[in-house]
Write a protein that holds these residues in place. Sequence first.
Motif, PDB file in Angstrom:
ATOM      1  N   GLU A  58       8.666   9.776  -4.425  1.00  0.00           N
ATOM      2  CA  GLU A  58       8.755  11.232  -4.585  1.00  0.00           C
ATOM      3  C   GLU A  58      10.161  11.635  -5.033  1.00  0.00           C
ATOM      4  N   ALA A  59      11.176  11.003  -4.445  1.00  0.00           N
ATOM      5  CA  ALA A  59      12.556  11.322  -4.822  1.00  0.00           C
ATOM      6  C   ALA A  59      12.843  10.900  -6.261  1.00  0.00           C
ATOM      7  N   LEU A  60      12.348   9.734  -6.652  1.00  0.00           N
ATOM      8  CA  LEU A  60      12.529   9.288  -8.034  1.00  0.00           C
ATOM      9  C   LEU A  60      11.848  10.238  -9.013  1.00  0.00           C
ATOM     10  N   ALA A  61      10.651  10.682  -8.650  1.00  0.00           N
ATOM     11  CA  ALA A  61       9.925  11.615  -9.527  1.00  0.00           C
ATOM     12  C   ALA A  61      10.674  12.938  -9.648  1.00  0.00           C
ATOM     13  N   ARG A  62      11.223  13.427  -8.534  1.00  0.00           N
ATOM     14  CA  ARG A  62      12.002  14.675  -8.587  1.00  0.00           C
ATOM     15  C   ARG A  62      13.213  14.538  -9.507  1.00  0.00           C
ATOM     16  N   ARG A  63      13.709  13.318  -9.620  1.00  0.00           N
ATOM     17  CA  ARG A  63      14.891  13.078 -10.448  1.00  0.00           C
ATOM     18  C   ARG A  63      14.518  12.749 -11.897  1.00  0.00           C
ATOM     19  N   GLY A  64      13.233  12.920 -12.238  1.00  0.00           N
ATOM     20  CA  GLY A  64      12.824  12.824 -13.626  1.00  0.00           C
ATOM     21  C   GLY A  64      12.266  11.479 -14.065  1.00  0.00           C
ATOM     22  N   HIS A  65      12.111  10.537 -13.143  1.00  0.00           N
ATOM     23  CA  HIS A  65      11.592   9.228 -13.506  1.00  0.00           C
ATOM     24  C   HIS A  65      10.062   9.225 -13.469  1.00  0.00           C
ATOM     25  N   HIS A  66       9.462   8.388 -14.294  1.00  0.00           N
ATOM     26  CA  HIS A  66       8.003   8.240 -14.324  1.00  0.00           C
ATOM     27  C   HIS A  66       7.650   6.979 -13.546  1.00  0.00           C
ATOM     28  N   VAL A  67       6.893   7.153 -12.454  1.00  0.00           N
ATOM     29  CA  VAL A  67       6.597   6.034 -11.557  1.00  0.00           C
ATOM     30  C   VAL A  67       5.095   5.807 -11.471  1.00  0.00           C
ATOM     31  N   THR A  68       4.683   4.542 -11.646  1.00  0.00           N
ATOM     32  CA  THR A  68       3.295   4.131 -11.444  1.00  0.00           C
ATOM     33  C   THR A  68       3.265   3.086 -10.345  1.00  0.00           C
ATOM     34  N   SER A  70       0.842  -1.201   0.000  1.00  0.00           N
ATOM     35  CA  SER A  70       0.000   0.000   0.000  1.00  0.00           C
ATOM     36  C   SER A  70       0.874   1.245   0.000  1.00  0.00           C
ATOM     37  N   VAL A  71       0.502   2.200  -0.837  1.00  0.00           N
ATOM     38  CA  VAL A  71       1.099   3.522  -0.791  1.00  0.00           C
ATOM     39  C   VAL A  71       0.051   4.564  -0.428  1.00  0.00           C
ATOM     40  N   THR A  72      -1.232   4.184  -0.532  1.00  0.00           N
ATOM     41  CA  THR A  72      -2.309   5.151  -0.300  1.00  0.00           C
ATOM     42  C   THR A  72      -2.682   5.282   1.172  1.00  0.00           C
ATOM     43  N   SER A  73      -2.318   4.310   1.995  1.00  0.00           N
ATOM     44  CA  SER A  73      -2.704   4.331   3.401  1.00  0.00           C
ATOM     45  C   SER A  73      -1.535   3.946   4.288  1.00  0.00           C
ATOM     46  N   ASN A 112      -4.181  11.318  -4.671  1.00  0.00           N
ATOM     47  CA  ASN A 112      -3.812  11.916  -5.962  1.00  0.00           C
ATOM     48  C   ASN A 112      -2.445  12.574  -5.890  1.00  0.00           C
ATOM     49  N   PRO A 113      -1.361  11.805  -5.879  1.00  0.00           N
ATOM     50  CA  PRO A 113      -0.035  12.431  -5.823  1.00  0.00           C
ATOM     51  C   PRO A 113       0.215  13.280  -7.061  1.00  0.00           C
ATOM     52  N   ALA A 114       0.924  14.381  -6.885  1.00  0.00           N
ATOM     53  CA  ALA A 114       1.096  15.340  -7.981  1.00  0.00           C
ATOM     54  C   ALA A 114       2.101  14.883  -9.026  1.00  0.00           C
ATOM     55  N   SER A 115       3.138  14.155  -8.606  1.00  0.00           N
ATOM     56  CA  SER A 115       4.247  13.909  -9.524  1.00  0.00           C
ATOM     57  C   SER A 115       4.408  12.449  -9.933  1.00  0.00           C
ATOM     58  N   TRP A 116       3.509  11.581  -9.487  1.00  0.00           N
ATOM     59  CA  TRP A 116       3.534  10.183  -9.885  1.00  0.00           C
ATOM     60  C   TRP A 116       2.111   9.649  -9.875  1.00  0.00           C
ATOM     61  N   ARG A 117       1.930   8.399 -10.214  1.00  0.00           N
ATOM     62  CA  ARG A 117       0.587   7.876 -10.480  1.00  0.00           C
ATOM     63  C   ARG A 117       0.301   6.657  -9.610  1.00  0.00           C
TER      64      ARG A 117
END
Length: 374
Positions: A29-39, A11-14, A56-61
């Motif tokens: 979040e750190a991976l997204a800041r470094r330009g990676h696309h994470v689902t 779980s990442v949502t709870s 609803n995270p802003a920088s990943w899915r």
Amino acid sequence: MNLNIVVIGLSVTSSWGNGHATTYRALIEALARRGHHVTFLERDAPWYRDHRDVTNPASWRVELYQSLKDLPRRFGGLVRNADLVVIGSYVPDGIAISEWVTTHARGITAFYDIDTPVTLARLEHGLEYLSAAMIPRFDLYLSFAGGPVPQTIEKRYGSPLARTLYCSADTDIYRPQVARNRWTLGYLGTYSDDRQPVLEQLLITPARKLSSEQFVVAGAQYPEGTVWPGNVSRIEHLSPDRHPAFYAEQRFTLNATRADMKALGFSPSVRLFEAAACGTPVISDRWPGLETVFEPSREILLASGPREVLEILRDMPEDRRRSIAEQAHRRVLRDHTSDHRARQLEGYYAEALAHRRRKTTQFPASRPMQVAEI
């Protein structure tokens, strides 16, 4: 190197009743800041659905699925074409999902064992989320335990590449705050049978001895009917955004280690890094390898029983308490942020990819690429 990464986790949502969520969030979040696309793919379990604190995270899915059959039907192409697919420990139907992913994915596959001490203690007796036969099929085994443990996983279970990936602190969230100390000593953690004796020794007994001081225990799933001393406050659950303020209101915070983690060693809890990042000095029980994470007496305080805790709480000068907190905070910033872990994962991915290419050159037999069903 911008990677397309898929994570299938518990779980990442709870964050209710599990430490996986904050670990995943910090890393992603750190991976997204470094330009990676994470689902992130998560089973829509009712006990997490009722306690969600991220939707609803802003920088990943995040994508929720209902059953095992949903994965190939909805996410077959995503998994097949990802650069890196990571499956976490305690994922429902984890063995079946691992079999599908390691057969179906074209990119690097990794098992992220957020519960390495439990996994290794119980693997031979059967686990729902991993079998010994699956370990060699992953390109990479990410272990929550360091020291000699990754080498053991390679030698005993045939992992082609096992590396340490500790939890971390997201220092955008976990940072010092100015607050009045409401509690002399506190603890944050979900109830566990094998951790409760440590809590009894290192917090409950000192609380009984220091009846004029205030203590606190925060966390879910403690048994109904548990008798707490009158000076121990109880908080059922704290969402991660409230953790920094909670730590700021403690003079000291306690780290209590589960039996499997203590026996294996080299297995720091996420709370160690988060509390230190918030500038709260930590009192911990003793376990092998702790000195590789924080320096005892300088960055962290150790106790084996209530007497040592009482000595710290009664006798430690304020300037030394502050110095320990400051040194631990600096150590986190130097070695244990989520950005450190994202960089480590990038390095492990490159290492696994090079290993895969060498193996393909030596043994060019083709690998099956598509399986429609689980």
